[in-house]
Design a protein around this motif. Structure first.
Motif, PDB file in Angstrom:
ATOM      1  N   ALA A   3       0.836  -1.208   0.000  1.00 31.35           N
ATOM      2  CA  ALA A   3       0.000   0.000   0.000  1.00 31.35           C
ATOM      3  C   ALA A   3       0.867   1.253   0.000  1.00 31.35           C
ATOM      4  O   ALA A   3       0.569   2.231  -0.703  1.00 31.35           O
ATOM      5  N   ARG A   4       1.964   1.225   0.758  1.00 24.99           N
ATOM      6  CA  ARG A   4       2.847   2.399   0.818  1.00 24.99           C
ATOM      7  C   ARG A   4       3.589   2.579  -0.510  1.00 24.99           C
ATOM      8  O   ARG A   4       3.777   3.705  -0.969  1.00 24.99           O
ATOM      9  N   GLU A   7       1.214   4.109  -2.831  1.00 24.33           N
ATOM     10  CA  GLU A   7       0.947   5.515  -2.478  1.00 24.33           C
ATOM     11  C   GLU A   7       2.106   6.418  -2.915  1.00 24.33           C
ATOM     12  O   GLU A   7       1.887   7.522  -3.446  1.00 24.33           O
ATOM     13  N   ILE A   8       3.334   5.948  -2.713  1.00 20.98           N
ATOM     14  CA  ILE A   8       4.500   6.734  -3.141  1.00 20.98           C
ATOM     15  C   ILE A   8       4.504   6.868  -4.668  1.00 20.98           C
ATOM     16  O   ILE A   8       4.754   7.946  -5.216  1.00 20.98           O
ATOM     17  N   LEU A  11       1.853   9.385  -5.733  1.00 25.15           N
ATOM     18  CA  LEU A  11       2.304  10.776  -5.537  1.00 25.15           C
ATOM     19  C   LEU A  11       3.305  11.162  -6.625  1.00 25.15           C
ATOM     20  O   LEU A  11       3.269  12.272  -7.165  1.00 25.15           O
ATOM     21  N   PHE A  14       1.379  11.786  -9.768  1.00 30.36           N
ATOM     22  CA  PHE A  14       0.585  13.001  -9.631  1.00 30.36           C
ATOM     23  C   PHE A  14       1.452  14.243  -9.813  1.00 30.36           C
ATOM     24  O   PHE A  14       1.117  15.149 -10.580  1.00 30.36           O
ATOM     25  N   GLN A  18       1.459  16.668 -13.112  1.00 24.02           N
ATOM     26  CA  GLN A  18       0.965  17.986 -12.751  1.00 24.02           C
ATOM     27  C   GLN A  18       1.823  19.068 -13.417  1.00 24.02           C
ATOM     28  O   GLN A  18       1.362  20.173 -13.679  1.00 24.02           O
ATOM     29  N   GLU A 242      14.488  15.304  -3.418  1.00 19.37           N
ATOM     30  CA  GLU A 242      13.772  14.967  -2.173  1.00 19.37           C
ATOM     31  C   GLU A 242      14.758  14.752  -1.033  1.00 19.37           C
ATOM     32  O   GLU A 242      14.502  15.108   0.106  1.00 19.37           O
ATOM     33  N   GLU A 245      15.908  18.216  -0.025  1.00 21.70           N
ATOM     34  CA  GLU A 245      14.891  19.087   0.571  1.00 21.70           C
ATOM     35  C   GLU A 245      14.302  18.505   1.845  1.00 21.70           C
ATOM     36  O   GLU A 245      13.544  19.180   2.532  1.00 21.70           O
ATOM     37  N   GLY A 246      14.615  17.257   2.162  1.00 19.00           N
ATOM     38  CA  GLY A 246      14.235  16.715   3.468  1.00 19.00           C
ATOM     39  C   GLY A 246      13.044  15.783   3.471  1.00 19.00           C
ATOM     40  O   GLY A 246      12.762  15.151   4.486  1.00 19.00           O
ATOM     41  N   THR A 247      12.296  15.687   2.345  1.00 15.96           N
ATOM     42  CA  THR A 247      11.122  14.806   2.369  1.00 15.96           C
ATOM     43  C   THR A 247      11.544  13.331   2.434  1.00 15.96           C
ATOM     44  O   THR A 247      10.855  12.513   3.042  1.00 15.96           O
ATOM     45  N   ARG A 250      12.246  12.616   5.942  1.00 20.78           N
ATOM     46  CA  ARG A 250      11.000  12.477   6.698  1.00 20.78           C
ATOM     47  C   ARG A 250      10.373  11.099   6.438  1.00 20.78           C
ATOM     48  O   ARG A 250       9.818  10.487   7.358  1.00 20.78           O
ATOM     49  N   LEU A 251      10.458  10.632   5.178  1.00 21.26           N
ATOM     50  CA  LEU A 251       9.927   9.286   4.881  1.00 21.26           C
ATOM     51  C   LEU A 251      10.661   8.226   5.696  1.00 21.26           C
ATOM     52  O   LEU A 251      10.083   7.214   6.096  1.00 21.26           O
ATOM     53  N   MET A 254       9.267   7.344   9.032  1.00 26.58           N
ATOM     54  CA  MET A 254       7.959   6.683   9.039  1.00 26.58           C
ATOM     55  C   MET A 254       8.176   5.181   9.321  1.00 26.58           C
ATOM     56  O   MET A 254       9.239   4.641   8.989  1.00 26.58           O
TER      57      MET A 254
ATOM     58  N   GLU B  86      14.128  21.328   8.393  1.00 22.29           N
ATOM     59  CA  GLU B  86      13.751  21.849   7.087  1.00 22.29           C
ATOM     60  C   GLU B  86      12.257  21.639   6.846  1.00 22.29           C
ATOM     61  O   GLU B  86      11.633  20.853   7.544  1.00 22.29           O
ATOM     62  N   ALA B  88       9.888  19.823   5.257  1.00 17.79           N
ATOM     63  CA  ALA B  88       9.860  18.552   4.521  1.00 17.79           C
ATOM     64  C   ALA B  88       8.452  18.283   4.006  1.00 17.79           C
ATOM     65  O   ALA B  88       7.731  17.417   4.504  1.00 17.79           O
ATOM     66  N   PHE B 101      -1.085  12.272   2.287  1.00 17.62           N
ATOM     67  CA  PHE B 101       0.023  11.398   1.887  1.00 17.62           C
ATOM     68  C   PHE B 101       0.806  10.914   3.104  1.00 17.62           C
ATOM     69  O   PHE B 101       1.041   9.715   3.287  1.00 17.62           O
ATOM     70  N   TRP B 102       1.201  11.890   3.948  1.00 14.28           N
ATOM     71  CA  TRP B 102       2.015  11.499   5.103  1.00 14.28           C
ATOM     72  C   TRP B 102       1.222  10.615   6.063  1.00 14.28           C
ATOM     73  O   TRP B 102       1.770   9.703   6.684  1.00 14.28           O
ATOM     74  N   MET B 105       1.390   7.204   4.895  1.00 17.43           N
ATOM     75  CA  MET B 105       2.705   6.627   5.192  1.00 17.43           C
ATOM     76  C   MET B 105       2.771   6.121   6.636  1.00 17.43           C
ATOM     77  O   MET B 105       3.522   5.207   6.953  1.00 17.43           O
ATOM     78  N   TYR B 106       1.969   6.753   7.513  1.00 16.56           N
ATOM     79  CA  TYR B 106       1.889   6.273   8.897  1.00 16.56           C
ATOM     80  C   TYR B 106       0.926   5.102   9.031  1.00 16.56           C
ATOM     81  O   TYR B 106       0.694   4.583  10.117  1.00 16.56           O
ATOM     82  N   ARG B 109      -5.802   5.160   7.246  1.00 19.76           N
ATOM     83  CA  ARG B 109      -6.627   4.967   6.060  1.00 19.76           C
ATOM     84  C   ARG B 109      -8.050   5.474   6.316  1.00 19.76           C
ATOM     85  O   ARG B 109      -8.473   5.600   7.460  1.00 19.76           O
TER      86      ARG B 109
END
Lengths: 409, 316
Positions: A3-4, A7-8, A11, A14, A18, A242, A245-247, A250-251, A254, B86, B88, B101-102, B105-106, B109
């Motif tokens: 599922a993750r 989802e990634i 995104l 998208f 875009q 990414e 920029e830090g995303t 952040r992932l 998780m 930063e 993020a 989205f985030w 990721m956790y 749903r």
């Protein structure tokens, strides 16, 4: 995990679609280049009803067979055999005005009639080796036919002699009988050739010349190979952005495995490459009438394995460079030479043999071979299995190294 | 006694041959705000990275909600919310899409995800801008969404790495208020900062970190007691590098002066009763040929504590 990953990937798709630059660089420019460059290299392609190749013929034969050979050569619609002087023929070859020159010796007829071995002079235009080879084949076929007339006539004379035709008082002369038999042999071979060999290696006439792709038949697969690689490398550069920029960091905090992050991004890149390829093919078919052949299964396989291969390549490169800016700057340096070497910018058939060998070391080379098997040579699944296998294998190797080497931070 | 939600024991982190963090140990109780205060490069971000399972400690371990950061990363990650230094976020999609989205990721749903997205948008005070693209937001608004992401899955403790760096005072005020409100609801917070005022205002307890070492921990009062009743006089001079050294010895020779710490163009002097010896200090500096540009007397605070412990000013 699945599922993750989805989802990634969602995104990724998208944000990719875009962007207006995706529309421009992903679809508009490649289609524009397909058309414009396709028009520029349409010179490979013979216009309808015109000869494809020119052959200068120097006929020194004192008999008739030399002239008959020239006439037989001109029966081939793809060849223009023009009689000329020896010096002029040499000059035309040197100036690349003809594909080759044929020199018929003075004793051509007498030695052919005597059944003796003889050497014909044949000078190739080295700038067009493929064309010269094709012309050589046409000359050999014509010689073979002339030889067949003589064999038929010889056999007829021998049989007539055995039944005593020339011994009677009917007055039949052996020489006249032989000449009549030659003419009869020519007519018989024209009306009903003894054996018909239909070559499946044949040429799709509309978009190639002797198996050499030209026009949009070359640029359509070429541009999609180039631009999908640009797009996928852009996606890999986005992954590095990414990181900066830090995303990505952040992932990583998780609750999931690191591989999930790369797998999601790779799935996104793969889907983008496949959809871009499909849209570029449909665009070329409906806008420019490009013939992509009828082998849909083979085409689907090639699209999927090429997407897989460049996705692997993109992850590998992303794992080797330090920053987004570095990969962004390197993209053109990576893609353009790879496209040139692989035959995406011009037909691989027109480059020297060592360059053709070099194309086996880049995925673009295998992709172009596979696409041309389908488009230019009209071949099916069995013929692209090697290309597909190589692309699949290289993609997997690239991907494994990329996953192992990628720095998340 | 309240149970500790976080316990760090002897955390070390070595990069090549250099220790970025050396033996850091502390704990944070449930519902407590703990600030790690120190200058840039002190080891704050490295510490928070180890606690977030981004970096593996060279030595030592930490437990968050009872789970080890070295062996139970996924459970630790589920218990913590992380707000990185930063921004993020994905700038080309909306605040709501970012949060969705985030949240996924956790592992959130459906309806639960939507509820949490709405709740965190309310906490950030940006419910009315939910559909706006993040790239159109001000720096403060981005910071608030950045915090909201860390709250999506209802963590037990929130790690905030320099959450107020580079934003305007109004946005900073709003963020500090938000953190205090969340804390009132029972959320424990680990906050890193180099702003003394922020640590002083926000924290139940403070750890002072410098050169990778945690040199003191305690409440604000406990830390200030370490300095005693000393005032800090900050003298800024119109002198070149050579002459600022010239005023150090004359100042040190005054019997009431406990410590003199030179900065670039200012001198920090710790004295028990600044008002009584102010005249003497000015006289010594003038005699040394220096010209006083400004003079400031500070009551005992974290700046003085840092100065007391390290011999350097925090802002230097």
């Amino acid at each position: 995990m699945i599922a993750r990953i989805l989802e990634i990937a969602r995104l990724y798709l998208f944000t990719m679609y875009q962007s207006r630059s995706m529309l421009l660089f992903g679809f508009v420019l490649p289609l524009l280049f397909t058309f414009v460059v396709g028009q520029a290299i349409v010179g490979f392609e013979p216009a309808d009803g015109q000869q494809s190749w020119s052959l200068a013929v120097v006929n020194a034969d004192v008999g008739d067979l030399g002239q008959q050979l020239i006439e037989r050569l001109n029966d081939d619609p793809s060849l223009a055999a023009v009689a000329t002087e020896e010096s002029e023929a040499v000059r035309q070859v040197e100036r690349e005005e003809v594909a080759a020159a044929l020199f018929i010796p003075a004793d051509f007829s007498s030695r052919m009639l005597a059944g003796e071995n003889l050497d014909l002079g044949f000078q190739m235009n080295l700038a067009e080796p493929i064309s010269a080879q094709v012309v050589e084949q046409v000359v050999l076929a014509a010689l073979s036919e002339v030889n067949s007339w003589l064999t038929i006539a010889d056999s007829a004379v021998e049989i007539a002699s055995q039944i005593g035709l020339f011994d009677t008082s009917i007055g039949v002369g052996q020489a006249e009988y032989f000449d009549d038999a030659v003419i009869a042999g020519q007519e018989a071979l024209q009306e009903m050739p003894p054996v018909v060999v239909e070559s499946r290696q044949g040429v799709r006439e509309a978009e190639s010349q002797g198996g050499i792709p030209s026009g949009v038949g070359q640029t359509s697969p070429g541009m999609l190979v180039i631009f999908t690689m640009f797009t996928v490398l852009g996606g890999a550069a986005g992954l590095l952005r990414e990181r900066e920029e830090g995303t990505l960091r952040r992932l990583l905090v998780m609750p999931m495995n690191k591989i999930t992050i790369l797998a999601g991004n790779m799935l996104g890149m793969f889907v983008v490459s496949v959809t871009q390829t499909l849209i570029l093919i449909l665009g070329a078919v409906y806008l420019f009438g490009t013939d992509w052949g009828n082998e849909l299964v083979a085409l689907a396989i090639m699209i999927l394995v090429y997407g897989f291969s460049i996705t692997g390549l993109a992850i590998l490169i992303a794992s080797l460079v330090r920053s987004y800016a570095q990969l962004d700057a390197l993209s053109a340096i990576i893609v353009i030479p790879m496209a040139g070497i692989g035959g995406a910018m011009w037909p691989i058939e027109i480059v020297p043999p060592f360059m053709q060998q070099l194309s086996l070391f880049v995925p673009t080379g295998w992709a172009m071979r596979g696409f041309h098997d389908i488009i230019t040579r009209g071949l099916g699944v069995e013929s692209i299995l090697l290309e597909a296998g190589v692309l699949l294998l290289t993609g997997a190797v690239f991907m494994l190294i990329g996953l192992w080497r990628f720095r998340y931070e | 006694m309240t149970e500790a939600i976080l316990q760090a024991q002897g955390l070390h982190k070595k990069f090549d041959e250099v220790y970025a963090v050396k033996g850091v140990s502390f704990d944070i109780k449930a519902g407590e705000i703990f600030s790690l205060l120190g200058p840039n490069g002190a080891g704050k971000t490295t510490t928070i990275s180890m606690l977030s399972c981004l970096l593996t400690p060279t030595e030592g371990d930490a437990k968050v909600d009872g789970f080890s950061v070295t062996g139970e990363a996924n459970q630790v990650k589920q218990a913590i919310g992380v707000v990185p230094q930063e921004i993020a976020l994905y700038p080309t999609i909306s605040a709501k899409e970012n949060l969705q989205f985030w949240g996924r990721m956790y592992g959130l749903r459906g309806k639960h995800l939507q509820e949490r997205v709405d709740a965190t948008l309310d906490i950030a005070g940006l419910a009315d801008r939910a559909d706006g693209k993040v790239e159109t937001f001000s720096g403060g608004m981005k910071r608030r969404i950045n915090i909201a992401v860390g709250l999506l899955h209802n963590p037990k403790i929130l790690f905030m790495d320099e959450p107020t760096v580079g934003i305007d005072p109004q946005s900073r005020r709003r963020i500090l208020d938000t953190v205090q409100e969340l804390n009132k609801l029972g959320l424990a917070v680990l906050n890193t900062t180099h702003y003394m005022e922020e640590a002083q205002e926000l924290s139940d307890r403070i750890g002072i970190i410098d050169n990778g070492e945690l040199i003191a921990t305690g409440t604000l009062d406990e830390l200030i007691k370490m300095v005693g009743e000393y005032d800090t006089v900050r003298l800024c001079l119109d002198v070149d590098g050579q002459k600022i050294e010239d005023v150090i010895e004359p100042l040190k020779s005054l019997p009431e002066v406990k410590q003199v710490s030179p900065g670039e163009d200012c001198v920090m002097i710790q004295v028990p009763d600044s008002e009584n010896i102010l005249g003497d200090m000015v006289g010594r500096v003038t005699q040394a040929g220096a010209h006083i540009r400004s003079l400031e007397i500070q009551e005992p605070n974290l700046e003085a504590v840092f100065l007391h412990l390290t011999g350097r000013a925090l802002r230097d």
